[in-house]
Design a protein around this motif. Structure first.
Motif, mmCIF file in Angstrom:
data_model
loop_
_atom_site.group_PDB
_atom_site.id
_atom_site.type_symbol
_atom_site.label_atom_id
_atom_site.label_comp_id
_atom_site.label_asym_id
_atom_site.label_seq_id
_atom_site.Cartn_x
_atom_site.Cartn_y
_atom_site.Cartn_z
ATOM 1 N N ASP C 42 0.911 -1.148 -0.097
ATOM 2 C CA ASP C 42 -0.045 0.024 0.063
ATOM 3 C C ASP C 42 0.838 1.080 -0.021
ATOM 4 O O ASP C 42 1.932 1.384 0.555
ATOM 5 N N LYS C 43 0.257 2.326 -0.667
ATOM 6 C CA LYS C 43 1.025 3.666 -0.567
ATOM 7 C C LYS C 43 2.326 3.353 -1.309
ATOM 8 O O LYS C 43 3.381 3.898 -0.481
ATOM 9 N N THR C 44 2.423 2.521 -2.144
ATOM 10 C CA THR C 44 4.121 2.375 -2.777
ATOM 11 C C THR C 44 3.856 2.377 -4.161
ATOM 12 O O THR C 44 2.746 2.124 -4.825
ATOM 13 N N VAL C 45 4.749 2.784 -4.872
ATOM 14 C CA VAL C 45 4.791 2.696 -6.416
ATOM 15 C C VAL C 45 5.568 1.471 -6.682
ATOM 16 O O VAL C 45 6.909 1.364 -6.294
ATOM 17 N N THR C 46 4.835 0.516 -7.332
ATOM 18 C CA THR C 46 5.938 -0.741 -7.687
ATOM 19 C C THR C 46 5.836 -0.715 -9.315
ATOM 20 O O THR C 46 4.954 -0.399 -9.895
ATOM 21 N N ALA C 47 6.910 -0.929 -9.856
ATOM 22 C CA ALA C 47 7.313 -0.787 -11.235
ATOM 23 C C ALA C 47 7.506 -2.334 -11.825
ATOM 24 O O ALA C 47 8.074 -3.051 -11.222
ATOM 25 N N PHE C 48 6.687 -2.673 -12.740
ATOM 26 C CA PHE C 48 6.984 -3.951 -13.595
ATOM 27 C C PHE C 48 8.012 -3.389 -14.869
ATOM 28 O O PHE C 48 7.474 -2.641 -15.495
ATOM 29 N N ILE C 49 9.090 -4.017 -14.910
ATOM 30 C CA ILE C 49 9.919 -3.772 -16.199
ATOM 31 C C ILE C 49 10.354 -5.018 -16.692
ATOM 32 O O ILE C 49 9.955 -6.059 -16.180
ATOM 33 N N GLY C 50 10.823 -4.942 -18.058
ATOM 34 C CA GLY C 50 11.037 -6.366 -18.772
ATOM 35 C C GLY C 50 11.010 -5.772 -20.272
ATOM 36 O O GLY C 50 10.501 -4.912 -20.819
ATOM 37 N N GLN C 228 9.189 2.437 -5.944
ATOM 38 C CA GLN C 228 10.099 1.971 -4.532
ATOM 39 C C GLN C 228 10.451 0.548 -4.778
ATOM 40 O O GLN C 228 11.297 0.184 -4.146
ATOM 41 N N LYS C 229 9.516 -0.085 -5.536
ATOM 42 C CA LYS C 229 9.680 -1.671 -5.314
ATOM 43 C C LYS C 229 9.716 -1.641 -6.893
ATOM 44 O O LYS C 229 8.938 -1.005 -7.808
ATOM 45 N N THR C 230 10.539 -2.992 -7.567
ATOM 46 C CA THR C 230 10.423 -3.039 -8.930
ATOM 47 C C THR C 230 10.447 -4.499 -8.970
ATOM 48 O O THR C 230 11.025 -5.173 -8.445
ATOM 49 N N ALA C 231 9.823 -4.934 -10.259
ATOM 50 C CA ALA C 231 9.730 -6.474 -10.577
ATOM 51 C C ALA C 231 10.268 -6.580 -11.831
ATOM 52 O O ALA C 231 9.816 -5.867 -12.797
ATOM 53 N N PHE C 232 11.083 -7.502 -12.326
ATOM 54 C CA PHE C 232 11.577 -7.700 -13.532
ATOM 55 C C PHE C 232 11.223 -8.966 -14.006
ATOM 56 O O PHE C 232 11.208 -10.147 -13.419
ATOM 57 N N PHE C 233 10.411 -8.732 -15.227
ATOM 58 C CA PHE C 233 9.679 -9.893 -16.085
ATOM 59 C C PHE C 233 10.627 -10.254 -17.153
ATOM 60 O O PHE C 233 11.101 -9.347 -18.013
ATOM 61 N N GLY C 242 12.259 -6.839 -5.814
ATOM 62 C CA GLY C 242 12.922 -6.140 -4.520
ATOM 63 C C GLY C 242 12.705 -4.664 -4.723
ATOM 64 O O GLY C 242 12.048 -3.956 -5.482
ATOM 65 N N GLU C 243 13.446 -4.141 -3.662
ATOM 66 C CA GLU C 243 13.668 -2.709 -3.511
ATOM 67 C C GLU C 243 14.019 -2.097 -4.827
ATOM 68 O O GLU C 243 14.915 -2.784 -5.449
ATOM 69 N N THR C 244 13.648 -0.868 -5.256
ATOM 70 C CA THR C 244 14.152 -0.578 -6.805
ATOM 71 C C THR C 244 15.657 -0.239 -6.444
ATOM 72 O O THR C 244 16.357 -0.616 -7.477
ATOM 73 N N GLY C 245 15.912 0.329 -5.632
ATOM 74 C CA GLY C 245 17.371 0.561 -5.418
ATOM 75 C C GLY C 245 18.281 -0.618 -5.643
ATOM 76 O O GLY C 245 19.290 -0.659 -6.222
ATOM 77 N N GLN C 246 17.841 -1.583 -4.786
ATOM 78 C CA GLN C 246 18.682 -2.676 -4.787
ATOM 79 C C GLN C 246 18.567 -3.563 -6.244
ATOM 80 O O GLN C 246 19.645 -3.751 -6.599
ATOM 81 N N ILE C 247 17.474 -3.537 -6.927
ATOM 82 C CA ILE C 247 17.474 -4.121 -8.080
ATOM 83 C C ILE C 247 18.228 -3.366 -9.052
ATOM 84 O O ILE C 247 18.991 -4.085 -10.072
#
Lengths: 452, 486, 265
Positions: C42-50, C228-233, C242-247
């Motif tokens: 909640d109250k987070t921006v999650t990005a899907f990249i790939g 703040q969060k990123t998922a790589f497909f 994981g955390e965007t910075g870490q990814i």
């Protein structure tokens, strides 16, 4: 616990609250509206399909009986005393005996037939019995005699048409009760017909004459056939095909492949689009004013009908042909031009053959439209009563003829209800032609369809 | 010489020209040692086209013009005295043509010689009975002048035909010879014959314009005649339609227009909602299986000729409405009525509206639907509040096209609406339309000089203008709509 | 009670808003999404990249059941919104989409006025009791869409007449007006120029204050900037989450690294 965002703007009534699993009243209402709308759509589709079923059902149930016909078998003694008074078998003199001279022979034959079969019905005179036979029968007899003069004096077995009312009796159109009120037929005559049937002298069979015989007058619906109409329609279709196909293809090729962007091209395009939407009856007026009054072509002739229908069919063919030409990819043209062919060669050697199936399909559909067109033909006199078959083409194109849809209209304008059956039967014939043409178009499209 | 024989001769010369041209090109090339500019076939093709096309065009034009010219001359020669009281010159001319045809038959059937015919005179021999023998029945005895006119007509036609044969064959021969002589190895035969073919293609495209010109001029011309005989003001503003074939007719278009609009209105009232709902259902809701059944079924309705609908109105819908609605409610007892024609016409228009709407609904981009679904709208909300408003101009265009169809439709109203010109509101009453009256005024034996016949052209012109206007407007709207999403 | 939980969320650990387990999507015979597990906070921006065609948009569309409109698509696995399975038979997708809104790749304003575009959602969901309330909602939404100042004088003008960037912000305002809990954005900037993109990104950052935002993007810079969060497909698999910075700085999986450094794409 998760309704925090709902309150973030504050003030609005608490929605989005609650579980996804419970439908709130508003959603339930909206879903009901959704179902109602969907049902309306379904109802519309069902209504449309029912219209089709009703339309075809009504025509078929009314018309299918036109394909069967009641016949009476009589042994007629070709009395030389009546047909050839001088006894010298001179064809010219025999030809002078009109159909009125043959009617008594049939009456006598009927009487004998009743005697032999031991039929007697109270209150039924000789004349009444003869009325069971169609008024067309004497003409049939006369033709036979003129072709077989040496059979005069012999007894020949004829299969003659039963009169329209008797025919209607076996198709459920005439009943004992209706016969009471009908001055053209009496219950006694119907009884006689039943007994003749029991004796095997009256039978119902397939009505080939419906396809081959010409139209017949008001009083003898049983003899009316579609021969002239089918031939007339065929002639018109030939004319339409011969004129509209080359003209339409030529016009499309020009517009699609050669026409420069100028006012003339625009004018042609606008004209074609508008001609496609001009009411068909206006084409009839055109035919009457230009082809008949100005050019002096004969009324009721297939040539005029064919010309009018050609003009009506042209836009259809042009639109189909242009679509077919457009579907040929430019790479084909480029390939031809690339090996040094002229523009004209690339079109006629490559593009046109590749577009041919599409053009053919469009043409068949255009012809099918033209075949069912009625209104313009009324104005150019094709509704006239025509009994004579037109000659063979090309002279026959100028002879009076009828056409299938016009024949239908003609029959609906007559008093005898038997003609309604004929008209519906004729519609069935027309629809069969149309189905065949459209099926052919579909087969062609399937067979030659090419995906680029 | 008959037309078909001339055609065959011309084609024969042209085919011969083809081979000669080809031959000549080859031999010229061989003798001069120069290469031909084009394939030898093109030299032949060039000669073929020059031989056949001008000659056949000349023949067509001649066939079209000859009767007009001859009739004009003969009809001017007929004195007014032989024109019967209340009759017209055109009727006498019809007699002249029939007598002329009868004389031909007379010569063919009874072996009468031309000279005998020349000496035959209407006041001495019984022309009427002689013509009757060959199947040309005349209403009355033939006046001398008419008979002479007929003889002259026949003679002129014969001379005309002879002249035509000579002219056509001469043109054919001359052009063939000229193009043959012009052949040389340097000649650009391909370009010449391609130019010729292009000209033919242009000519074929011009047929569309010619047709429109033919329609407009014939309508305008006869309408002009009509307004000379009958005041235009009366025609446009009179509320009475009562043609009398003895003169003194009242020919007001208003009752006919009213009937036309009333029937069309009922038809659209049925066809537009039903057609639109069908299009929506099939496009947005129906399963694949259902679409594959229902769509062709609806399209079949579109392919059925209007005469079939007319018969349906006459034998099924009309009696049904009369027996189940009109008579029980005491609203009338006629089986042909505005409602009958309107409903049947509505059925005819359903597939028209639905296929047009289908195209239009499909033209609304999927992203609109996604946007609406993404906000949590139901399908029906999406359709009613997003798709339909977006498609509205297109749907309006479709309705206008359907209206133009309804106004111009003939057979259904002829067989379903009745023939009584009335300005009424009761839909169970028989009324009549513009198209019905065009048919009834122009069928049967028509006499082209009376206002009762000519009024059909004024009606036709009105109809033409109406439908054309609606179509132009509709096409404009639809085009604007399409541009919006391109 | 609400205040309590809110307070807790803003300061404490973030709540899981959506929970996806063993998700599979099939398009006809193609297995488009394989065994994906993602938690969206909640109250987070999650990005899907790939890379293109890796299934990120497909997966996004599962989150508010937009795939229901495609007849050949089949979805398996668990998708939970606040612990409730959104693919449960009892769930009405219409109600779900009111909670999980969506903004699309191409700006798709309806051919209506700007006002009607924004009012569309509140109207169908019955969020306003009267005109004044509706006016208020529209204004609030347009303000949050950072569009109010540009269009407040021409609310009756057609939405299709705006520029591309304005249209997209209008679509965001339209989605916001229904007050969703989760906002899904499918490449919202791909059709926009850099200035409009910057405006939309700024907007996304503001929206994070009240919503959970899921954004699909092609641009790694964008993912790095807004999420703040990123998922790589990759090829239908969730490779790393994981955390965007870490990814972006320290990816675990070699495929992620190749993609981020531009070797696959």
């Amino acid at each position: 616990m998760t309704d925090a965002t709902a309150n973030s703007t504050g003030g609005t009534p608490g929605r989005n609250a609650g579980s996804l699993f419970d439908k709130d009243p508003r959603t339930r209402k909206r879903n009901a509206a959704e179902t109602r709308f969907r049902m309306m759509g379904l109802a519309a589709v069902i209504f449309g399909v029912l219209c089709l079923v009703g339309l075809l059902g009504s025509i078929i149930s009314n018309g299918v009986s036109a394909f069967s016909q009641t016949f009476i078998i009589v042994d007629v003694f070709l009395d030389p005393a009546k047909l050839d008074k001088d006894g010298d078998r001179d064809p010219d003199k025999i030809a002078k005996v009109t159909t009125f001279g043959y009617a008594p022979l049939i009456a006598t034959a009927m009487e004998q037939a009743m005697e032999q079969a031991n039929i007697s019905i109270e209150g039924l005179g000789k004349k009444d019995a003869a009325e069971l036979v169609s008024k067309e029968a004497p003409a049939q007899l006369r033709n036979y005699v003129l072709n077989n003069i040496d059979e005069i004096g012999e007894t020949v077995r004829f299969k003659v048409l039963a009169s329209g009312r008797i025919d209607g009796y076996y198709k459920g159109r005439v009943t004992m009760a209706s016969a009471e009120l009908d001055r053209n037929v009496s219950p006694a005559q119907l009884q006689l017909a039943d007994q003749l049937k029991a004796a095997g002298l009256l039978s119902t069979g397939f009505n080939w004459q419906f396809f081959t015989a010409p139209d017949a007058s008001d009083t003898r619906p049983e003899a009316a056939g579609l021969g002239v109409a089918i031939l007339g329609s065929l002639y018109m279709m030939i004319i339409v095909l011969v004129l509209a196909l080359p003209l339409g293809v030529a016009a499309s090729v020009y517009l699609e492949e050669f026409a420069p962007q100028n006012w003339l091209t625009d004018a042609i395009e606008v004209n074609i689009a508008n001609l496609a939407a001009v009411p068909s009856i206006v084409f009839g007026i055109l035919g009457l004013a230009i082809f008949i009054n100005m050019a002096g072509l004969p009324q009721s002739a297939p040539i005029v009908g064919g010309l009018v229908l050609t003009l009506m069919t042209l836009p259809t063919i042009i639109i189909a042909t242009r679509a077919a030409l457009k579907a040929v990819p430019p790479s084909i043209r480029d390939a031809a031009l690339g090996v040094g062919a002229s523009k004209m060669q690339s079109v006629f050697h490559h593009v046109l053959p590749l577009a041919a199936p599409g053009i053919l399909t469009g043409t068949i559909i255009g012809l099918a439209q033209a075949l069912g067109e009625t209104a313009p033909l009324l104005l150019i006199g094709m509704v006239a009563f025509v009994r004579e078959f037109p000659d063979g083409p090309p002279d026959g194109f100028f002879d009076p003829a009828s056409a299938l849809p016009v024949q239908v209209y003609n029959w609906t304008q007559r008093g005898d209800p038997a003609f309604v059956e004929r008209a519906s039967g004729a519609i069935i014939v027309l629809l069969i032609f149309l189905v065949c043409m459209n099926a052919l178009a579909i087969v062609l499209r399937r067979r030659f369809e090419r995906r680029w | 010489m008959s037309v078909s024989i001339i055609t065959l001769i011309v084609l024969g010369i042209a085919v011969l020209g083809f081979f000669l041209g080809r031959q000549r090109a080859l031999s010229l090339s061989a003798s001069s040692g120069k290469r031909l500019h084009s394939l030898p076939g093109y030299y032949g093709q060039m000669v073929f086209l020059f031989a056949a096309v001008p000659a056949l065009l000349l023949m067509t034009a001649w066939l079209f013009m000859q009767p007009i010219l001859i009739e004009g001359r003969i009809s001017a020669n007929i004195p007014d005295s032989v024109i019967p009281e209340g009759g017209a010159r055109s009727l006498v001319m019809a007699d002249v043509r029939r007598i002329a045809g009868g004389l031909d038959a007379l010569i063919a059937d009874s072996g009468m010689t031309e000279t005998a015919l020349d000496q035959m005179r209407a006041d001495e021999t019984d022309v009427r009975s002689q013509l009757g023998n060959v199947g040309v029945a005349l209403g009355s005895d033939v006046p001398v002048q008419v008979f002479e006119a007929a003889k002259e007509y026949r003679a002129s036609s014969k001379t005309g035909s002879l002249l035509m044969s000579i002219a056509v064959l001469a043109v054919c021969g001359l052009f063939a010879a000229w193009s043959l002589l012009r052949i040389s190895p340097d000649q650009r035969a391909r370009n010449v014959s391609e130019g010729f073919v292009l000209a033919l293609l242009v000519g074929a495209s011009l047929v569309a314009i010619l047709t429109t010109v033919g329609i407009v001029t014939s309508l305008l011309f006869e309408t002009f005649h009509f307004f000379k005989l009958y005041p235009a003001r009366e025609f446009f503003f009179s509320t009475v339609w009562n043609p009398q074939f003895r003169g003194g007719s009242e020919l007001g278009i208003l009752p006919l227009l009213w009937g036309t609009l009333y029937v069309s209105f009922i038809a659209l009232l049925l066809a537009v909602p039903v057609g639109l709902m069908i299009a929506i259902y099939l496009a947005e809701y129906a399963s694949k299986a259902m679409r594959s059944v229902a769509k062709p079924a609806i399209e079949v309705l579109a392919g059925i000729p209007t005469i079939v609908y007319g018969l349906f109105a006459l034998i099924t819908v009309g009696p049904f409405l009369r027996d189940w609605l009109a008579q029980p409610m005491g609203l009338g007892n006629s089986s042909s009525s505005v409602l009958t024609a309107g409903l049947v016409m509505g059925i005819m228009l359903i597939p028209f509206v639905s296929s047009l709407s289908d195209d239009i609904i499909n033209a609304v981009p999927q992203s609109m639907r996604d946007g609406s679904f993404g906000l949590g709208a139901t399908k029906s909300e999406t359709i009613r509040q997003v798709i339909l408003p977006a498609a509205l101009p297109g749907v309006v265009g479709a309705v206008l096209l359907a209206a133009s169809r309804a106004i111009g439709e003939t057979m259904i109203v002829v067989m379903g609406a009745g023939a009584a010109a009335k300005l009424g509101l009761n839909p169970f009453e028989a009324m009549t339309t513009v198209t019905v009256k065009i048919v009834s005024q122009l069928t049967g034996d028509t006499e082209f000089a009376s206002p009762e016949t000519l009024v059909a052209f004024a009606l036709g012109l009105t109809l033409f203008v109406f439908t054309l206007g609606l179509n132009v407007l509709a096409l404009y709207i639809v085009r604007k709509y399409r541009e919006q999403y391109e | 009670m609400n205040d309590m939980s809110r307070l807790e969320r803003t300061v404490g650990t973030k709540n899981i808003k959506m929970e996806c387990r063993d998700c599979q999507v099939y398009y006809g015979d193609t297995h488009a999404i394989k065994d994906v597990n993602v938690d969206i906070e909640d109250k987070t921006v999650t990005a899907f990249i790939g890379p293109s065609g890796c299934g990120k948009s497909t997966f996004l569309r599962c989150l508010n059941r937009m795939n229901d409109t495609i007849s050949v698509a089949r979805v398996e696995g668990q998708f939970k919104l606040d612990g409730e399975d959104i693919y449960d038979r009892r769930v009405d997708p219409v109600q779900l989409r009111a909670k999980v809104g969506m903004v699309f790749q191409k700006p798709n304003p309806f051919p209506k006025s700007i006002y009607d575009n924004v009012a569309y959602g509140p109207r169908i969901h019955g969020l306003a009791r009267n005109k004044a309330e509706l006016d208020d909602i529209v204004e609030q939404a347009l303000r949050r869409g950072a569009l109010w100042n540009e269009v407040k004088d021409r609310l009756d003008a057609p939405g299709t007449g705006l520029s591309g960037g304005q249209q997209q912000r209008l679509c965001i305002a339209r989605a916001v007006a229904t007050e969703p809990e989760v906002l899904l954005m499918d490449e919202p900037c791909s059709a926009l120029d850099p200035i409009a993109t910057a405006q939309v990104e700024e907007l996304i950052d503001e929206l994070r204050q009240s919503y959970s935002v899921v954004i699909v993007t092609h641009s790694m810079q964008q993912a790095a900037r807004v999420s703040q969060k990123t998922a790589f497909f990759h090829l239908g698999n969730l490779v790393e989450f994981g955390e965007t910075g870490q990814i972006f700085t320290n990816p675990v999986d070699p495929r992620t690294e190749s993609y981020i450094t531009g070797r696959i794409g």
